[in-house]
Write a protein that holds these residues in place. Structure first.
Motif, short mmCIF file in Angstrom:
data_model
loop_
_atom_site.label_atom_id
_atom_site.label_comp_id
_atom_site.label_asym_id
_atom_site.label_seq_id
_atom_site.Cartn_x
_atom_site.Cartn_y
_atom_site.Cartn_z
N ASP A 1 25.02 -3.93 -34.36
CA ASP A 1 25.31 -5.35 -34.42
C ASP A 1 24.36 -6.19 -33.57
OD1 ASP A 1 26.36 -4.39 -32.08
OD2 ASP A 1 28.39 -5.14 -32.40
N GLY A 2 23.22 -5.57 -33.18
CA GLY A 2 22.15 -6.32 -32.55
C GLY A 2 22.23 -6.50 -31.05
N ILE A 3 23.22 -5.91 -30.39
CA ILE A 3 23.31 -6.01 -28.94
C ILE A 3 22.36 -4.98 -28.32
CG2 ILE A 3 24.84 -5.84 -26.93
CD1 ILE A 3 27.16 -6.60 -28.72
N ILE A 4 21.72 -5.38 -27.22
CA ILE A 4 20.74 -4.51 -26.55
C ILE A 4 21.21 -4.24 -25.13
CG2 ILE A 4 18.36 -4.33 -25.71
CD1 ILE A 4 17.54 -6.16 -28.03
N GLY A 5 21.23 -2.96 -24.77
CA GLY A 5 21.59 -2.56 -23.42
C GLY A 5 20.44 -1.81 -22.77
N TRP A 6 20.35 -1.93 -21.44
CA TRP A 6 19.24 -1.33 -20.71
C TRP A 6 19.73 -0.39 -19.61
CZ3 TRP A 6 14.05 -1.94 -21.73
CH2 TRP A 6 13.70 -2.93 -22.66
N GLY A 7 18.96 0.68 -19.40
CA GLY A 7 19.19 1.60 -18.29
C GLY A 7 17.85 1.96 -17.66
N GLU A 8 17.88 2.49 -16.44
CA GLU A 8 16.64 2.79 -15.72
C GLU A 8 16.87 3.95 -14.76
OE1 GLU A 8 13.22 0.42 -13.09
OE2 GLU A 8 15.23 -0.45 -13.28
N THR A 9 15.84 4.76 -14.58
CA THR A 9 15.84 5.79 -13.54
C THR A 9 14.42 5.88 -12.98
OG1 THR A 9 16.41 8.08 -12.99
CG2 THR A 9 15.43 7.71 -15.17
N CYS A 10 14.31 5.94 -11.65
CA CYS A 10 12.99 5.89 -11.02
C CYS A 10 12.98 6.75 -9.76
CB CYS A 10 12.62 4.45 -10.69
SG CYS A 10 10.95 4.25 -10.02
N PRO A 11 12.73 8.05 -9.90
CA PRO A 11 12.64 8.91 -8.70
C PRO A 11 11.49 8.49 -7.79
CG PRO A 11 12.83 10.21 -10.73
CD PRO A 11 12.55 8.80 -11.14
N VAL A 12 11.68 8.72 -6.48
CA VAL A 12 10.61 8.45 -5.52
C VAL A 12 9.72 9.69 -5.45
CG1 VAL A 12 10.03 7.79 -3.16
CG2 VAL A 12 12.08 6.90 -4.21
N GLY A 13 8.87 9.86 -6.45
CA GLY A 13 8.00 11.02 -6.48
C GLY A 13 8.78 12.30 -6.74
N PRO A 14 8.11 13.45 -6.66
CA PRO A 14 8.74 14.72 -7.02
C PRO A 14 9.32 15.53 -5.86
CG PRO A 14 6.37 15.01 -6.90
CD PRO A 14 6.64 13.57 -6.56
N VAL A 15 9.25 15.01 -4.62
CA VAL A 15 9.71 15.84 -3.49
C VAL A 15 10.87 15.23 -2.70
CG1 VAL A 15 7.47 16.96 -3.22
CG2 VAL A 15 7.97 14.90 -1.89
N TYR A 16 11.14 13.94 -2.88
CA TYR A 16 12.24 13.32 -2.14
C TYR A 16 13.58 13.98 -2.52
CZ TYR A 16 15.80 9.85 -0.94
OH TYR A 16 16.92 9.23 -0.47
N GLY B 1 0.77 -1.25 0.00
CA GLY B 1 0.00 0.00 0.00
C GLY B 1 0.79 1.28 0.00
N VAL B 2 1.58 1.54 1.05
CA VAL B 2 2.23 2.84 1.18
C VAL B 2 3.66 2.68 1.68
CG1 VAL B 2 2.16 5.11 2.31
CG2 VAL B 2 0.02 3.97 1.71
N TYR B 3 4.57 3.42 1.06
CA TYR B 3 5.94 3.53 1.56
C TYR B 3 6.05 4.91 2.18
CZ TYR B 3 11.04 3.15 1.65
OH TYR B 3 12.36 3.09 2.05
N ARG B 4 6.22 4.95 3.49
CA ARG B 4 6.10 6.21 4.24
C ARG B 4 7.47 6.70 4.72
NH1 ARG B 4 2.05 4.76 6.93
NH2 ARG B 4 0.56 5.90 5.66
N ALA C 1 9.64 10.67 5.96
CA ALA C 1 9.37 11.94 6.62
C ALA C 1 8.74 12.95 5.68
CB ALA C 1 10.67 12.50 7.21
N SER C 2 9.21 12.97 4.44
CA SER C 2 8.80 14.03 3.52
C SER C 2 7.64 13.67 2.62
CB SER C 2 9.99 14.44 2.64
OG SER C 2 10.47 13.31 1.90
N THR C 3 7.35 12.38 2.46
CA THR C 3 6.34 11.99 1.49
C THR C 3 5.86 10.57 1.74
OG1 THR C 3 5.86 11.87 -0.90
CG2 THR C 3 8.02 11.07 -0.17
N ASP C 4 4.66 10.27 1.26
CA ASP C 4 4.13 8.91 1.20
C ASP C 4 3.95 8.56 -0.26
OD1 ASP C 4 3.99 9.06 3.94
OD2 ASP C 4 1.81 9.25 4.03
N VAL C 5 4.41 7.38 -0.68
CA VAL C 5 4.23 6.98 -2.07
C VAL C 5 3.50 5.65 -2.14
CG1 VAL C 5 6.18 8.28 -2.98
CG2 VAL C 5 6.56 5.99 -2.10
N GLN C 6 2.64 5.52 -3.13
CA GLN C 6 1.87 4.29 -3.32
C GLN C 6 2.20 3.60 -4.62
OE1 GLN C 6 -2.00 6.36 -2.65
NE2 GLN C 6 -2.33 4.79 -1.09
N SER C 7 2.71 4.35 -5.59
CA SER C 7 3.11 3.77 -6.86
C SER C 7 4.19 4.64 -7.47
CB SER C 7 1.92 3.68 -7.83
OG SER C 7 2.30 3.04 -9.04
N LEU C 8 5.23 4.00 -8.00
CA LEU C 8 6.34 4.72 -8.60
C LEU C 8 6.29 4.61 -10.11
CD1 LEU C 8 8.12 6.02 -6.42
CD2 LEU C 8 7.15 3.86 -5.62
#
Length: 369
Positions: free
Chosen positions: A41-56, A18-21, A23-30
């Motif tokens: 040559d067909g090689i595939i590479g992956w990267g990712e970025t996932c902020p915890v909401g806009p205030v953390y 449900g909630v990751y709580r 001090a500054s914010t509660d998040v329910q979905s990222l």
């Protein structure tokens, strides 16, 4: 090996329970953003970025995708050989926005590792272990319930616990720290994380009321200047987390002597390549630190674990990944998972994970020739 196509995906990561709580914010979905780089040559590479909401932090998902839109067109056609040159090309396209550039940096290393037939950890200097300790983050909650979860996680093998506090009455925070200590004692190392939520006065007060409990005090106050005033006034070691927004901030904290250790985030510092710099500076000064990220799935988790494996174990505070809080994996065949409080270091070339694009849906945008 040249960049042929860059695909951008988004995927929601609902919080299990449900909630990751904090001090500054509660998040329910990222809202996670992934990039898929396909080479000629067909090689595939992956990267990712996932902020915890806009205030953390001064990061947010829409900002990451806007930054990617500025950077990606200028990378198509470039050769994957010099990571430093690719970083320069990104800087020429966009100033700052390291958390978005980090996704590219991770993908570049994934591609190069696959091309050379070595894990990313080898490109980062070489693994010192085949598995790294994880730590569990206890969200802001009632003292008794937090202590119960803490005891369960110690039984599950976690060697370190992070107790999140602040954003409520100080009495509850103090009670929580005492209850967790009573529940686990020396069976796990403890970090008390204020997530910038305490005043200087409150931080000193909590330190005094918990003086007999061994823990590290993580990012108790909002600014580096506030944290600096705690030096000599608190008995617990003070670690910085959110204030380490770039390499210069880390250098400043070390040179002024206000930090006894750090909680590092891969994307916040601009990617794995830049993280190796601060890793090595911390080694010179014998400063312990973690290798984490704000949130995300198997891609960012793999990045954290590869880097974590290159840190000298006696200075390593653990790796935090979101696996305990989310369901499913991008790569069900080679998932990054926590077992007995530890995470195996991927041994396959590159990151060691290959997300199934069909699980992510179609790309929201494609950049190519």
């Amino acid at each position: 090996m040249r960049i042929e196509t860059i695909n951008v995906y988004t995927t929601p990561l609902p919080v299990k329970g449900g909630v990751y709580r904090m001090a500054s914010t509660d998040v329910q979905s990222l809202d996670s953003t992934l990039i898929e780089i396909v080479t000629d040559d067909g090689i595939i590479g992956w990267g990712e970025t996932c902020p915890v909401g806009p205030v953390y932090q001064p990061h947010h998902a829409l900002g990451a995708r806007a930054a990617i839109a500025e950077i990606a067109p200028g990378l198509v056609g470039l050769e994957i050989a010099s990571i430093r040159l690719l970083a320069t090309r990104m800087d020429e396209r966009l100033n700052g926005h390291g958390y978005a550039k980090a996704a590219f940096d991770i993908a570049f290393l994934d591609l190069l590792g696959q091309k050379l037939g070595v894990p990313v950890s080898t490109l980062l200097g070489g693994a010192l272990t085949d598995r790294v300790p994880a730590y569990y983050s206890l969200i802001v909650g009632p003292p008794d319930e937090t202590a119960r979860v803490a005891a369960d996680k110690v039984k599950a093998g976690y060697p370190r616990l992070q107790i999140k506090i602040a954003g409520r009455n100080l009495e509850e925070d103090v009670a929580t720290v005492h209850k967790v200590w009573e529940a686990v004692g020396y069976k796990a190392r403890i970090a008390v994380d204020g997530n910038r939520g305490l005043t200087v006065a409150a931080a000193i007060h909590l330190d005094r009321l918990c003086q007999t409990i061994p823990f590290v005090f993580e990012q108790p106050c909002n600014t580096m200047e506030e944290v600096a005033t705690l030096k000599g006034r608190v008995t617990h070691p003070v670690y910085l987390d959110e204030n380490t927004e770039d390499q210069n901030a880390v250098l400043r904290a070390i040179s002024t002597g206000i930090a006894d250790g750090f909680g590092f985030k891969v994307t916040r510092l601009g990617g794995l390549t830049k993280m190796t710099t601060v890793r090595d500076i911390c080694a010179i000064r014998s400063l312990p630190h973690t290798c984490d990220d704000a949130w995300g799935g198997d891609v960012i988790a793999a990045a954290c674990v590869h880097l974590a494996s290159t840190v000298e174990p006696r200075r390593f505070e653990g790796a935090w990944i979101a696996q305990e809080y989310i369901d499913g994996h991008y790569d069900p065949e080679n998932p990054i998972v926590i077992r007995n409080g530890h995470i195996a270091v991927p041994q396959r070339p590159g990151l060691g994970v290959q997300p199934q694009a069909k699980k992510l849906g179609g790309p929201i945008v494609t950049y190519g020739r």
